[in-house]
Write an enzyme that holds these catalytic residues in place. Structure first.
Site, PDB file in Angstrom:
ATOM      1  N   ARG A 116       0.801  -1.224   0.000  1.00 11.12           N
ATOM      2  CA  ARG A 116       0.000   0.000   0.000  1.00 11.12           C
ATOM      3  C   ARG A 116       0.831   1.269   0.000  1.00 11.12           C
ATOM      4  NH1 ARG A 116      -3.751  -3.583   2.374  1.00 11.12           N
ATOM      5  NH2 ARG A 116      -5.587  -3.554   1.051  1.00 11.12           N
ATOM      6  N   GLY A 177      -4.867 -11.680   9.549  1.00  4.51           N
ATOM      7  CA  GLY A 177      -5.578 -12.297  10.661  1.00  4.51           C
ATOM      8  C   GLY A 177      -6.430 -13.464  10.228  1.00  4.51           C
ATOM      9  N   ASN A 244      -9.962  -8.464  12.202  1.00  5.25           N
ATOM     10  CA  ASN A 244     -10.975  -9.399  12.682  1.00  5.25           C
ATOM     11  C   ASN A 244     -10.371 -10.514  13.536  1.00  5.25           C
ATOM     12  OD1 ASN A 244     -10.038 -10.132   9.789  1.00  5.25           O
ATOM     13  ND2 ASN A 244     -10.638 -12.075  10.711  1.00  5.25           N
ATOM     14  N   ASP A 287     -16.232 -11.031   9.832  1.00  7.33           N
ATOM     15  CA  ASP A 287     -14.992 -10.575   9.201  1.00  7.33           C
ATOM     16  C   ASP A 287     -15.033  -9.073   8.909  1.00  7.33           C
ATOM     17  OD1 ASP A 287     -12.506 -10.500   8.038  1.00  7.33           O
ATOM     18  OD2 ASP A 287     -13.070 -11.572   6.214  1.00  7.33           O
ATOM     19  N   ARG A 314     -16.397  -0.892   8.962  1.00  6.41           N
ATOM     20  CA  ARG A 314     -16.852  -1.916   8.023  1.00  6.41           C
ATOM     21  C   ARG A 314     -18.199  -2.516   8.471  1.00  6.41           C
ATOM     22  NH1 ARG A 314     -12.341  -6.233   5.806  1.00  6.41           N
ATOM     23  NH2 ARG A 314     -13.768  -7.845   5.075  1.00  6.41           N
ATOM     24  N   ASN A 373     -14.189  -0.111   3.529  1.00  6.37           N
ATOM     25  CA  ASN A 373     -13.072  -1.033   3.704  1.00  6.37           C
ATOM     26  C   ASN A 373     -11.772  -0.246   3.665  1.00  6.37           C
ATOM     27  OD1 ASN A 373     -11.257  -3.365   3.299  1.00  6.37           O
ATOM     28  ND2 ASN A 373     -13.104  -4.529   2.956  1.00  6.37           N
TER      29      ASN A 373
END
Lengths: 522, 469
Positions: A116, A177, A244, A287, A314, A373
């Protein structure tokens, strides 16, 4: 001789070092952080491009990143040099022309992505890698200075997040995760790469919060840190969203609130000690990572000036917290949702019974892809509004019994599909501080995530979409004023910077970096 | 309508046999009259032979199968027979007096009277003819490279014996023999030929039987108009015994999983497309045989052969329409598709038909049979992407109705019901009205008779181009 002097001056400018003071002040001509500034408002103070002239924006250059598939990198711009990344690669470009200055390609050319973005500090460029290392390069020529292992790649860890530099520390998150690997947040010495502290997002036995995990479930618990957080220099607090719990969809094996998953945490930047936390979705089974970027705003709220944190989660709710104490001040849904009757006075969701994954599948809104997101939100201090990309839609969530297998295997206990009754739909939404919808811009035919938003002092909101369009919206009305078809899905957020007196807008779009400025007849 | 009825009464149509799909041989075939290769095991039988002119005696059945590869057409016959005899040994001799199998082949369905014959008796003597409009040679014909074996191959004669049970002929015909009449060489996926398989001869219980029935009044195998239809498929033959697997599944797995692959109280639907489900034959076999550690899924005590049948069943419920012989009359379905059903007004198959609906030339490889049925009988909640019906009124007053191929905030690409493309700048549109219902009618369950509906489904179930394997 005069020409030579000018050339030397320009060269010196391009090679100037980034100091902590630079990072704090964040000259709007540069784009020094993943989210622009420490407060992560993604609001550029440049105002050459305005609502009146946005229609004159034209493409200035395109740089193709060879071998790229879908770039999610947010470029960093320092004094006319742009640093853009993809997994295991950094490309340094002339930000005015798009010409390559140097490129760094780490071996092997792993495609595990995305990456990113990078951070720049001193004369160093920092990047996380697909095999969970932190790499430091010389910003002037791309030479490798050092690399340190963040975590064992053989365990399944990797590092997609852009680093955040605070004082002399490089803060790094970790993923994933979904494989039952426990998350953490690290600080490394910016000069030597030595690890200075590590904060574990899943408390170990004896640490507060471990009691929120039934039995040994804390051992394979998730809680990753895969997006870059924000920082308040006055409070010296680092804010980071936590991912999550694992297994994602089967909560039976991890009864309890599962701290600190689905939370935002405030850490002392010097020590990594937890100051406070707020959990958006206790015991999440959908999630719904809470990694979405915490946006720091100083504004009056309920009649008195406060240090606020704004967060679009989210799980479908927009939150306002007091970022000094973590006190919950407000929460309201910004999409249609069916899982909570509302939030209690402390901000804890009041669950609708039965909206949990089942063997047959349970309709769940928002879908697991989430109400929002990784797409960065923005805050415009002129309008006082919070802008974010929102997805309306539901999923059918299923669960199974899964077993943790070390080595990077998914530990999700199944997943979700798009609800067949209506397709997902993407929007750009403007919310006031209390979460009241001011306007929305429906991205027609966009049903999957594109990119986040950029706010500018010219009164514009720039947003990319999954169809490859970069669009400029009027920040007050949401009306589209300009658009450009970049040709490929946009997954990275736009940025703005200035070189040679020209304001540029730039972003990664598909396999390219594209830069725009006002048409100047040349 | 009454005209049709009268015609039908005046010229009774012969019963028709469903088209047979000749699949690719999955492995090398050894011509040894044993048929013990997996290739033959997995090949689909053509179905029971018809005793066209039956008077009395035993109807002893024949299991005939066909396969192909780029070089050869392979044919096998396994013949039940308690009285096996043959004595013709002379090339091109009258082998049909003996226990004998035959295949007559028209490679060009438009010229069905151009056909080639292969007749082989149980001791391995062959007779060939080339009955075409271009053949100017002798009454018999010498095909190139034909190889075959029979159960009593090369014997001087075979006399009836009390332990006679069955005999086998295994044949490979190089496809190049048909180059002059076939559309493509080697055939392409979907190519249709006509042919018949026959069995004749013997002394005790002498019978004549064929795969495709022979329309009266003809009493001859040499009736190419009655040949059955075969379609070359690039799908590789693989046909686990799904029905046996279904019974085993329902008897052994439904304590947790649901009946017939549905979701159960404690385990997921195996027919669903879920990313966590095991997919390959090996993965499924392992999951059943060894269980899934850490889950409720136990190891099965069933023998390997039965586990394989369950695997075959699970894979079958995830397979698409082309993988199975659909019931119903595909020829009728083809008529309904073009006629009463009006399907061809919107849908194209093999380059013919309308353009506003999806092309269905490969639909059997893309959809399950049940999905095809649902498409014809159950309305979709939302029109599928690329087929959203829209009415656009332009600022200049023109109106466009069609389906949206693509759109965003700035433009629309509409395929009009006038079969023209309308490329619309949204700023030029006064109104854009999205219709809630797809243009696809969902009332074929009422519009068509049950036979017509299953016919259309059978026709659609044969529409497949090359499949990725």
């Amino acid at each position: 001789m005069k020409t030579l002097c000018l050339a030397v001056a320009a060269a010196a400018l391009a090679q100037s070092q980034v100091t902590y003071d630079h990072l704090l002040r964040a000259d709007p001509k540069n784009w020094l952080h993943y989210s622009g500034q420490y407060h992560a408002q993604r609001h550029s103070l440049l105002k050459q491009v305005t609502t009146a002239n946005a229609h004159q924006l034209s493409a200035k250059w395109i740089y193709h990143v060879d071998g790229a598939r879908r770039l999610e990198s947010v470029p960093i711009v320092v004094d006319g040099v742009m640093y853009v990344s993809q997994p295991n690669e950094v490309h340094a470009l002339d930000a005015a022309t798009g010409r390559l200055i140097w490129e760094y390609r780490r071996q092997p050319a792993l495609q595990k992505g995305p990456n990113r973005g990078v951070a720049v500090y001193g004369h160093r460029v920092y990047m996380g890698t697909p095999d969970a290392h932190l790499v430091a390069l010389d910003a002037r020529n791309g030479s490798l200075l050092w690399e340190v292992e963040i975590a064992k790649a053989s365990d399944g860890y990797w590092s997609p997040a852009a680093p955040l530099v605070i004082k002399d520390k490089v803060i790094m998150g970790i993923a994933p995760g979904d494989h039952g690997l426990n998350g953490f947040l690290d600080a490394y010495d910016a000069t030597t790469g030595e690890r200075l502290w590590r904060w574990h997002s899943i408390p170990r036995p004896g640490e507060p919060g471990n009691e929120t995990w039934a039995g040994d479930s804390w051992k394979t618990a998730g809680g990753d840190t895969w997006l870059t957080g924000s920082y308040d220099p006055e409070l010296n607090l680092l804010y980071w969203g936590i991912g999550n719990p694992a297994p994602d969809f089967d909560g039976d094996v991890r009864k309890g609130d599962n701290l600190f998953t689905e939370s935002v945490v405030a850490l002392d930047a010097n020590t990594g000690k937890l100051r406070w936390y707020f959990q958006f979705t206790p015991h999440d089974v959908h999630d719904w990572d809470s990694v979405e970027i915490p946006v720091l705003v100083d504004a009056p709220f309920n009649g008195r000036p406060r240090k606020l944190m704004l967060h679009g989660d989210r799980n479908g709710f927009y939150y306002v917290l007091d970022r000094v104490t973590g006190e919950f001040l407000h929460g309201s849904p910004f999409v249609q949702q069916n899982w909570a009757k509302g939030l209690d006075p402390k901000g804890r969701p009041i669950r609708v019974p039965g909206v949990i994954p089942s063997f047959q599948g349970t309709k769940t809104c928002p879908a697991t892809s989430g109400a929002t997101n990784w797409m960065s939100p923005a805050y415009n201090p002129d309008t006082g509004w919070f802008y974010l990309v929102a997805q309306e839609g539901c999923g059918i969530n299923t669960k199974s019994r899964d077993t943790f297998r070390p080595g990077g295997n998914a530990y999700m206990a199944t997943g979700y599909i798009e609800s067949p009754e209506e397709p997902w739909q993407m929007y750009v939404r403007a919310l006031d501080l209390k979460g009241k919808l001011q306007w929305e811009y429906k991205q027609i035919n966009s049903r999957r995530y594109g990119a986040g938003v950029l706010s500018t002092a010219g009164g514009l909101i720039f947003v990319g979409d999954d169809q490859g369009f970069l669009t400029a919206l009027d920040a007050k009305t949401g009306k589209a004023l300009w658009h450009f078809n970049t040709g490929r899905q946009i997954s990275g957020q736009p940025i703005s910077y200035e070189v040679n007196g020209h304001q540029f807008l730039a972003l990664t779009a598909g396999v390219n970096v594209v830069a725009f400025a006002l048409f100047d007849g040349k | 309508m009454w005209i049709l009825v009268v015609l039908a009464a005046a010229f009774p149509l012969a019963a028709q046999v469903s088209p047979y799909r000749i699949e690719r041989a999955p492995s090398r075939i050894t011509l040894d009259a044993r048929l013990d290769e997996p290739a033959w095991r997995d090949a689909t039988p053509v179905g029971d032979f018809i005793f066209n002119w039956f008077e009395s005696g035993d109807r002893e059945q024949t299991d005939a199968r066909m396969l192909w590869d780029d070089d050869n057409l392979y044919v096998s016959w396994r013949c039940q027979d308690r009285h096996i005899s043959a004595q013709v040994t002379e090339r091109h001799g009258p082998v049909s007096r003996d226990d004998c199998v035959e295949i007559f082949i028209s490679p060009n369905p438009a010229k069905v009277r151009n056909y080639y014959t292969f007749e082989i008796n149980v001791i391995g003597t062959m007779l060939n003819r080339c009955r075409t409009d271009w053949w100017t040679g002798p009454p018999t014909w010498e095909p190139e490279g034909v190889q075959y074996r029979t159960t009593y191959h090369g014997r001087a004669r075979k006399d009836e014996s009390s332990d006679d049970r069955e005999w086998i002929v295994e044949l490979a015909i190089p496809l190049r023999n048909f180059a002059r009449d076939a559309a493509h060489m080697p055939p392409r996926d979907g190519d249709e030929w006509r042919l018949n398989l026959q069995r004749t001869g013997g002394i005790t219980n002498r019978q004549n039987s064929t795969w495709a029935p022979i329309a009266p009044p003809s009493k001859s195998f040499h009736t190419p108009e009655s040949f059955g239809r075969v379609i070359f498929s690039t799908q590789v033959a693989a046909a686990p015994n799904a029905e046996a697997g279904r019974k085993l599944y329902n008897a052994n797995c439904t304590a947790c999983h649901g009946l017939d692959g549905a979701a159960g109280d404690r385990a997921p639907a195996l027919g669903a497309q879920r990313r966590y489900l095991r997919r390959t034959e090996a993965e499924l076999f392992d999951a059943i045989k060894a269980g899934i550690a850490g889950t409720l899924m136990p190891a099965s005590p069933l023998p390997d052969s039965q586990v394989r049948e369950i695997v075959g069943y699970i894979r079958s419920i995830r397979a698409t329409a082309i993988d199975f012989a659909a019931p119903g009359d595909a020829a009728l379905g083809r008529e309904v598709f073009a006629g009463k059903g009006n399907c061809a007004a919107c849908h194209m198959i093999g380059g013919r038909g309308g353009i506003i609906g999806p092309d269905l030339s490969n639909i059997a490889a893309e959809r399950k049979y049940e999905d095809l049925r649902a498409a014809l009988t159950v309305a979709k909640p939302v029109p599928p992407r690329g087929f959203q019906p829209v009415r656009v009124t332009l600022r200049d007053g023109r109106r466009v109705r069609g389906v949206i191929k693509n759109e965003n905030n700035f433009s629309l690409q509409v395929l009009g019901t006038d079969d023209k493309l309308h490329l619309i700048d949204r700023s030029q549109a006064a109104s854009v009205e999205y219709e809630k219902q797809s243009l696809m009618p969902a009332d074929y369950g009422k519009k068509l008779t049950p036979a017509e509906l299953t016919g259309v489904l059978a026709y659609l179930s044969t529409q497949s181009r090359r499949r990725a394997e």
